[in-house]
Design a protein around this motif. Structure first.
Motif, mmCIF file in Angstrom:
data_model
loop_
_atom_site.group_PDB
_atom_site.id
_atom_site.type_symbol
_atom_site.label_atom_id
_atom_site.label_comp_id
_atom_site.label_asym_id
_atom_site.label_seq_id
_atom_site.Cartn_x
_atom_site.Cartn_y
_atom_site.Cartn_z
ATOM 1 N N ASN A 492 2.878 -1.125 12.268
ATOM 2 C CA ASN A 492 3.027 -2.623 11.561
ATOM 3 C C ASN A 492 4.261 -2.852 11.321
ATOM 4 O O ASN A 492 4.909 -2.185 10.404
ATOM 5 C CB ASN A 492 2.160 -2.285 10.332
ATOM 6 N N GLU A 493 5.048 -3.571 12.216
ATOM 7 C CA GLU A 493 6.373 -3.785 12.254
ATOM 8 C C GLU A 493 6.744 -4.701 10.939
ATOM 9 O O GLU A 493 7.691 -4.364 10.103
ATOM 10 C CB GLU A 493 6.784 -4.605 13.487
ATOM 11 N N GLU A 494 5.935 -5.531 10.288
ATOM 12 C CA GLU A 494 6.169 -6.376 9.210
ATOM 13 C C GLU A 494 6.141 -5.352 8.058
ATOM 14 O O GLU A 494 7.103 -5.590 7.110
ATOM 15 C CB GLU A 494 5.016 -7.318 8.845
ATOM 16 N N TRP A 502 14.328 0.334 7.930
ATOM 17 C CA TRP A 502 14.178 0.048 9.539
ATOM 18 C C TRP A 502 14.956 0.949 10.427
ATOM 19 O O TRP A 502 14.454 1.339 11.384
ATOM 20 C CB TRP A 502 14.314 -1.363 9.577
ATOM 21 N N ASP A 503 16.271 1.084 9.677
ATOM 22 C CA ASP A 503 17.121 1.916 10.715
ATOM 23 C C ASP A 503 16.205 3.340 10.866
ATOM 24 O O ASP A 503 16.540 3.796 11.813
ATOM 25 C CB ASP A 503 18.440 1.881 10.110
ATOM 26 N N ALA A 571 0.941 7.067 7.972
ATOM 27 C CA ALA A 571 0.494 6.049 7.118
ATOM 28 C C ALA A 571 1.264 4.834 7.054
ATOM 29 O O ALA A 571 0.960 3.915 7.086
ATOM 30 C CB ALA A 571 0.057 6.770 5.827
ATOM 31 N N MET A 572 2.697 5.113 6.889
ATOM 32 C CA MET A 572 3.809 4.210 6.936
ATOM 33 C C MET A 572 3.684 3.373 8.082
ATOM 34 O O MET A 572 3.790 1.981 8.110
ATOM 35 C CB MET A 572 5.205 4.868 6.629
ATOM 36 N N MET A 573 3.793 4.010 9.222
ATOM 37 C CA MET A 573 4.064 3.214 10.312
ATOM 38 C C MET A 573 2.924 2.260 10.507
ATOM 39 O O MET A 573 3.034 1.025 11.383
ATOM 40 C CB MET A 573 4.338 4.021 11.704
ATOM 41 N N THR A 574 1.927 2.454 10.074
ATOM 42 C CA THR A 574 0.553 1.774 10.510
ATOM 43 C C THR A 574 0.284 0.904 9.310
ATOM 44 O O THR A 574 -0.840 -0.136 9.211
ATOM 45 C CB THR A 574 -0.631 2.428 10.635
ATOM 46 N N GLY A 575 1.110 0.888 8.074
ATOM 47 C CA GLY A 575 0.966 0.060 7.039
ATOM 48 C C GLY A 575 0.060 0.414 6.120
ATOM 49 O O GLY A 575 -0.659 -0.342 5.306
#
Length: 959
Positions: A492-494, A502-503, A571-575
């Motif tokens: 989930n990029e947003e 992001w870095d 969990a964080m990368m998929t929102g």
């Protein structure tokens, strides 16, 4: 503290409906507005109008079989059942007309005509809904003669009645009497809808219908029943009845308290006659359990009055001497003089404490205060570090706080759940029932576990994916899942750009994208097919609300902290953070694991997870306590034992923990305890650690104290005194007396004062008070000025640390390796009927289901070793050996064996090694290289241990 007013337990007949739309109707002349979809029965109950009912109850879906709840609706024909008829706008309902009265009395006559009229001697007398409804409908006579019945053993001619069935008393906790069954199906529906076991059914048709535990040859004990008590609670008659009610009588009063078993934190009504506990009934307003329970909380409370319980303080000069019973004053003087002598001789860092994850927050706070404010060191540790310290480290580093993100209600909104390193059906059964209910509604489940647990395949649920990985490869598996999500751009990029750094994510994405982290590359490590890993990753990333629940199978590894970090990364990368149905959720093993961590039980942290090196934090306690607090972290349990063997650690106060049975490498624990000059054990029973103790302070059970527990969802629940402490004092009072004997000026008169001190000094508890808990029912921390009503969901708008942090998770193989001498991998866990080291459950009828620890071994591994079902086997590792019986099963893969650690006769931890998590020293219980071979019985070490234990537990006759 305000008096607690018990909310009404009134049964509204059908469940509450969540709907934003409302409907207004008129019932018996009164207008009422309720959510759309509400039943007429519940709408009537909302304005105080009770419609008679038998098959309806508000924790089960409407069924409409008893035909007692009939109503009339103007403009409609017939008399519909109010439980199954939803409200519609503007309708006018009558609940009490001449026609309805006649119909209801007729229905009741039919019920009573096939029911024994032994009300005066019935165990449900005064607590029987059939009896109540007969009165409610005005039944005064029965016109039908009872000829063909189910309740008479013999007919009028003296011949055996083929319709009659004997009472089933096989279950140790409740009876089933078919003669009193009205076939309302409430028990069957409770087993299906609430518990999810599907152990009960209705056999036969019409007059021949009866509740059945499965096959005709099955009784309650032999069936799939897990003895959760849901059927007993649902039964409106004495058909299903607690044996304790039959033996003692109907309870006359109740006290709301919190269960002292696992970390779910179920609330119960403790129902009593006088000061005798009759039964524990799950509390419908409990926000963790929502009126449900398991066999432990519902029935296994008998240990509190077991004959093994020690009720007098005891002392002895040497562990080879028999115990001597003494007064509290003499025990305190003896213990204080011993500890003072050790500090004088060896220095103030030569003593320490172990806090309990079974005691209250207030008691735990005082024990860590004892070492910091009286002994003047930070030598404090707890079993919470031995099980869940990687949770604190991993979630603290990534999200900013050392606790789970959700409440248990959140599971009702999940679409995909990952259960990794946990078996909720055995360890957290009430939560498991809620999860299974969601799965039956269509949610998907991914199980990551070496064993095929009950969560993989059980009645009406089946995991979409079971990744049966090799023990010790959690990090490789979690990183492979991340590899798929990143390389297939399923993240989930947003969310990442908004909520995370992001870095850092870019660096992490480059790391996990490397070929060596692909499912194909790690297949040789994990033993799981690459296509299965890829499918599971896609299911989690694309499935909607994704939640992760994990247990000790994640944390009790040499890379436990790394796995927790990897889970947070997923969990964080998929929102999947910050809303209902998602999150990262550790399933705590004991009732107050979360609380013992919160209260500062770790040697490097003061209450609220604040490091002892921080001058401003220490100053808070120094100003309040009037002492100087050491700025250096103290010793963890393994360090205490090492120092004891070396001769520099000599005194230990151990409250409510049995480290000799629960900690790894039993021989090392034994050596450390034996080298100490004063070991004080504060517990209910002479546990295994007490074999090496010099002072025994008898403890109080959860039924005998006031205070709070904090469960796995950060929920602070009240523990209320149900009866007076059998040994005279609550545990917090004992700790205070010992502190006073050591020279401290402690003068607490009630735990409410201790909680006030906790709130005054701990930011996350700043808004917590007994009054607030009584008012709200429970509070979830953080509770402070920013969140005065507590925090059900964490990280909603932002992470506690600000930006979520991605951390690389490099797999490093454990140093514990298999080889020619030890070719198998042992992993350990729990079983439903027993709890932790078994000190409580082994002293109840729960041992009916699990009387001994057994070794699960795959048939292939058993065959090549000549092992058959039930054989004694020798289980050996580099650390030690024990013997136990084997059971052959394909729940484990070839090369993997499994056992529990509930029975001291087995002492499974003599096998486990001293390898531990790299960040927290959490022991690596879940990976031990072993060999299995046939045996003739107990090992030499077991015989020596049992002989020493018998010698150590002698109590001298009173003079």
């Amino acid at each position: 503290m305000k008096d607690f007013i018990i909310p009404s337990d009134r049964d509204f007949g059908t469940p509450y409906v969540r709907s934003t739309a409302t409907v207004t109707l008129n019932i018996d002349g009164f207008d009422v507005t309720v959510p759309e979809g509400t039943s007429i029965m519940r709408a009537a109950a909302e304005i105080g109008i009770t419609v008679p009912k038998l098959c309806a109850t508000d924790n089960l879906e409407a069924f409409g079989s008893c035909r007692l709840c009939l109503v009339e609706i103007e403009g409609r024909n017939g008399t519909p059942a109010s439980c199954t008829t939803p409200v519609t706008p503007g309708i006018r309902v009558k609940t009490q007309t001449g026609k309805l009265k006649d119909l209801r009395r007729g229905v009741m006559e039919l019920y009573i005509s096939d029911h024994p009229l032994d009300c005066l001697t019935c165990s449900a007398n005064g607590d029987c809904e059939l009896q109540d409804m007969a009165g409610a409908v005005g039944l005064r006579d029965v016109r039908y003669e009872a000829i063909d019945t189910h309740f008479r053993a013999k007919n009028n001619s003296g011949e055996a009645n083929p319709q009659w069935k004997a009472k089933d008393e096989s279950n140790p906790y409740f009876t089933y009497d078919p003669a009193k069954c009205i076939v309302c199906s409430r028990c069957v529906r409770a087993c299906e809808e609430v518990q999810g076991t599907f152990a009960l059914t209705i056999e036969g048709r019409g007059f021949d219908s009866r509740v059945s535990f499965g096959a005709k040859t099955d009784d309650a004990l032999a069936s799939d029943c897990v003895s959760c008590g849901a059927c007993v609670q649902a039964c409106p008659t004495a058909t299903l009845q607690e044996k304790s009610v039959i033996e003692i009588g109907t309870p006359e009063r109740s006290v709301i308290t919190t269960c002292a078993y696992c970390g779910v934190g179920c609330q119960f009504k403790a129902e009593l006659r006088g000061d005798e506990l009759v039964r524990m009934v799950p509390y419908k307003h409990g926000k963790a359990n929502r009126g449900h329970s398991c066999v432990k909380g519902r029935f296994a409370y008998g240990y509190a009055s077991h004959q093994d319980r020690i009720l007098s303080p005891m002392i002895r000069d040497s562990i080879n001497d028999p115990w001597k019973e003494v007064s509290w004053a003499e025990a305190m003087e003896f213990a204080a003089n011993r500890m003072k002598g050790i500090i004088s001789k060896y220095g103030q860092k030569s003593v320490g404490v172990i806090t309990s994850s079974r005691c209250t927050n207030e008691e735990t706070y005082l024990v860590q205060k004892l070492t910091r404010g009286v002994f003047l060191n930070n030598n404090t540790d707890t079993c919470a570090r031995v099980c869940h310290s990687p949770t604190g480290y991993g979630l603290g580093q990534t999200l900013g706080t050392s606790a789970g993100t959700q409440d248990f209600d959140s599971v009702e909104h999940t679409d995909v759940a990952i259960v990794i390193g946990a078996n909720p059906a055995s360890g957290h059964p009430v939560f498991a029932s809620r999860l299974k209910k969601r799965l039956r509604k269509g949610a998907k489940l991914i199980v990551i576990d070496p064993r095929r647990t009950e969560m993989v395949d059980s009645p009406h649920i089946r995991a979409a994916h079971h990744l049966a990985l090799t023990p010790g490869t959690n990090v490789a598996m979690v990183t492979a899942l991340a590899h798929v999500i990143v390389t297939e751009k399923l993240y989930n990029e947003e969310f990442i750009r908004t909520r995370c750094d992001w870095d850092e994510f870019q660096d992490y994405a480059e790391f996990v994208s490397r070929p060596n982290h692909s499912p194909e590359a790690v297949e040789i490590l994990t033993g799981v097919k690459a296509e299965d890993v890829r499918a599971a990753a896609r299911t989690y990333a694309n499935g909607g609300n994704g939640s992760i629940y994990y247990g000790l199978g994640v944390t009790e590894h040499s890379q436990g902290s790394t796995t927790v970090i990897g889970i947070a990364n997923l969990a964080m990368m998929t929102g999947n953070i910050g809303r209902p149905g998602v999150g990262v959720n550790p399933l705590r093993g004991q009732n107050n694991v979360q609380g013992s961590c919160d209260m500062g039980s770790f040697p490097h942290e003061l209450p609220g997870y604040r490091h002892v090196k921080n001058d401003d934090v220490r100053a808070i306690y120094e100003n309040l306590w009037g002492v100087k607090i050491d700025n250096e972290p103290g010793l963890r349990i393994p360090n205490m034992l090492d120092a004891a063997v070396e001769g520099t650690f000599k005194g230990l106060y151990c409250q409510g923990e049995d480290i000799l049975q629960s900690d790894p490498d039993t021989k090392h624990v034994t050596a450390g305890l034996a080298a100490m000059e004063c070991v004080i054990v504060h517990d209910l029973f002479l546990n295994e650690t007490a074999n090496y103790a010099h002072v025994f302070f008898p403890g109080s059970s959860f039924l005998e104290k006031d205070g709070t527990f904090t469960n796995a969802e950060r929920r602070i629940n009240m523990v209320r005194k149900v009866m007076a402490p059998k040994q005279g004092y609550a545990d917090w009072e004992v700790t205070q007396m010992f502190a006073q004997a050591m020279g401290a000026n402690w003068n607490y008169t009630h735990p409410v004062q201790i909680m006030e001190e906790i709130a005054m000094t701990t930011p996350s508890f700043a808004g917590v008070s007994y009054d607030k808990i009584e008012e709200m029912g429970s509070v979830q921390w953080p509770c402070n000025d920013k969140a005065p009503q507590g925090t059900p969901l964490m990280h909603v708008d932002a992470f506690v640390r600000g930006k979520g942090r991605f951390i690389n998770t490099e797999y490093v193989a454990t140093d514990e390796r298999t080889g020619p001498r030890f070719p198998l991998l042992l992993t350990t866990g729990r079983i439903l009927s027993q709890y932790n080291v078994g000190a409580q459950t082994r002293r109840t009828a729960n041992s009916t289901w699990h009387a001994e620890d057994v070794l699960e071994i795959h048939p292939h591994d058993a065959e090549v070793r000549g092992v058959k079902e039930g054989d004694w086997v020798r289980l050996a590792s580099r650390a030690g050996e024990t013997t136990l019986r084997a059971t052959l099963t394909d729940k484990v893969n070839p090369g993997v064996v499994y056992t529990t650690f509930h029975h001291p006769d087995t002492q499974a931890n003599v096998i486990t090694t001293d390898f531990s998590d790299w960040a927290t020293n959490c022991p690596e219980y879940k990976v031990t290289a072993v060999q299995v071979a046939p045996s003739n019985g107990p090992s030499e070490w077991q015989e020596e241990y049992n002989a020493q234990a018998t010698l150590s537990r002698r109590i001298a006759a009173a003079e």
